[in-house]
Structure formats: structure tokens, C-alpha cells
Enzyme design. Structure first.
Site, PDB file in Angstrom:
ATOM      1  CG  ASP A  35     -64.491 -28.786  24.055  1.00  0.00           C
ATOM      2  OD1 ASP A  35     -63.794 -29.211  24.979  1.00  0.00           O
ATOM      3  OD2 ASP A  35     -64.942 -29.513  23.144  1.00  0.00           O
ATOM      4  CE  LYS A  57     -56.747 -30.596  24.132  1.00  0.00           C
ATOM      5  NZ  LYS A  57     -57.897 -30.870  25.002  1.00  0.00           N
ATOM      6  CG  MET A 169     -61.714 -27.677  14.412  1.00  0.00           C
ATOM      7  SD  MET A 169     -61.186 -28.936  15.626  1.00  0.00           S
ATOM      8  CE  MET A 169     -61.590 -30.464  14.752  1.00  0.00           C
TER       9      MET A 169
END
Length: 271
Positions: A35, A57, A169
Site C-alpha cells: 500500500d 490508492k 483516514m
């Protein structure tokens, strides 16, 4: 015969927080698909013989799709390669592991999950707060600010005052999160703690309140938002990183020398 695929938790950033099993599997990998939020320090611990591919991403930026990642894992395993799917934190917590396991099962590919220290625990440890301090909270909720259909807060209502929220996030959505938290019944004066790049050398912490979140400038990713009374305890304790007490240094040095990373980073047992 396809090889096994390992879904591995890289932890919050500090390489020494990798489990021994995660470290061992990384040393034997042919290919590592990681990641975007896996720290550079951890990527440097991967042997030069392994192919390293960034399949991350970040914040909705266009890149490789989840379907393409699934196909890549299956294709590499079918080539008889040892594949590590390396995920920041723990693979089973907001790491899309569910979709990947489903694809691997459908393809008949064997896989194994190797847990990691999730960002919430790494951040709380850095801030020296307990997310479940029984004097202040009886409930801790992990939610994400990025999911299909909005954040994980949209279905929260009449939240108990002794709840600790850990929001993964948050990105730049602080104004929306402030609104959603207050709509869920969380007061504007409730303390908040934003932790950026927890457990790494670039770690930073910022204090605010739910009502003032819209004024907050987005922190460097990866970041995490802790909401609740326990976030205020960190402020009361004036978060600082102090020196290790002298009496603990010999014990700490001994533990470091026993860790597998000691040699991989050029340490010497004679120091």
C-alpha cells in the site's frame, strides 16, 4: 502449483513494530505488493532480491483498481511466486482484505493472514493514552472517513458521552467530520487529537475540539483522529518524548540486540 499469498500487516510505520512472523515472511518474498502508506523504513527492510510494487490508492487518487490488484496477486501466485500483500496497520481493519480474500478463495489460491499493529493502537501508544480508560470511557468505536456511501459516522445517533471514536483516514474532511460528529450527539467541546505518521520519526500530534475541526489544516498522511475525553488527557499530560531512564537503558539495549531488525539495519551486538 500456486504458492501461498500472505496478507501482512506492516503496522503503523516503525519497523520494530513488525511482528517476527511478518519480518520472516518478507525476507522470503519473491514479490511484495504494498500500500501507499507503508513507511519507507519498512520498505527498506525488504531484501533487494524481491520485486517491490506499489499498488496503493491514496485519498481517492486514480491508480490501480482493486480488481486489478486481485488479478495481479492471483497471476503472480500462479507463477509459483511467494507473494506478500503488505498493508499499513492491520490487514483486517479498513485494509480491503475482505475483497482480496474473496477473490483468492474464488481462484483457489491458498492465503494466510499475518496481523499487524493497527494505526489506532500505535497512535494511542505514542500519545500515551488508553482508548478504553475505564474512568472515562466504556466504548471505543473504529470508523473510517472513506467508505462507499460516506463515512462510518453517518449511521451513529445519540452517542453515549463515554464513547471514544477513532477515525481512520480523515484526509481533508474535517469540516464534514465535525458536522457528522455533532449530528451524532457528540458535543462541540469534546477533545480531539490528530496524529500524523504515528510511531515514525516524522510523527506529529495536534489538539483541537469537535467544534473547531473545520479550522484544522489537513495533517500529513497517514493520519488518524481520536475523539473523546481520553484525547483531552493527552493534552493534560503535555505529550512529549522523553529520554529513557538510565536504569532501563541496559535492558532496552539488550532487547534491541535480540530483535531481527538489529542486524538487518547494520547493528552490532558488540556495541
Amino acid at each position: 502449483m500456486p504458492r501461498k499469498i500472505y496478507l501482512v500487516g506492516a503496522g503503523p510505520g516503525d519497523p520494530e513494530l513488525l511482528t517476527r512472523k511478518a519480518w520472516r515472511v518478507l525476507q522470503s518474498a519473491d514479490v511484495v505488493l504494498h500500500d501507499d502508506l507503508v513507511s519507507e523504513e519498512i520498505l527498506r527492510a525488504i531484501p533487494e532480491s524481491a520485486q517491490i510494487v506499489n499498488v496503493g490508492k491514496r485519498c481517492g487518487a486514480k491508480g490501480i483498481s482493486q480488481t486489478e490488484i486481485n488479478a495481479l496477486m492471483i497471476g503472480l501466485a500462479s507463477e509459483n511466486k511467494i507473494v506478500v500483500r503488505l498493508k499499513s496497520g492491520d490487514p483486517l481493519l479498513f485494509g480491503r482484505a475482505g475483497e482480496e480474500m474473496e477473490a483468492l478463495r474464488a481462484a483457489g489460491i491458498e492465503f494466510e493472514i499475518i496481523p499487524g499493529v493497527t494505526a489506532a493502537l500505535g497512535a494511542a501508544a505514542s500519545a500515551r493514552i488508553s482508548l478504553t480508560d475505564r474512568r472515562h470511557t466504556s466504548r471505543v468505536v473504529f470508523v473510517t472517513a472513506h467508505r462507499e456511501g460516506g463515512s462510518g459516522l453517518v449511521h451513529e445517533h445519540d452517542v453515549a458521552a463515554d464513547t471514544t471514536y477513532v477515525i481512520y483516514m480523515p484526509g481533508s474532511r474535517y469540516a464534514e467530520l465535525s458536522f457528522e460528529l455533532q449530528a451524532a450527539g457528540i458535543g462541540a467541546e469534546t477533545p480531539c487529537l490528530v496524529i500524523s505518521r504515528a510511531t515514525t520519526k516524522d510523527e506529529k500530534m495536534f489538539h483541537t475540539t469537535v467544534g473547531k475541526l473545520p479550522e484544522f489544516f489537513p495533517a500529513t498522511s497517514p493520519s488518524l483522529l481520536i475523539v473523546g475525553t481520553v484525547a483531552g488527557i493527552a493534552l493534560e499530560n503535555e505529550i512529549t518524548v522523553g529520554e529513557v531512564p538510565g536504569e532501563l537503558r541496559p535492558e532496552l539495549l539488550s532487547l534491541i540486540q535480540q530483535h531481527p531488525f538489529h542486524k538487518s539495519f547494520g547493528g552490532s551486538s558488540g556495541e
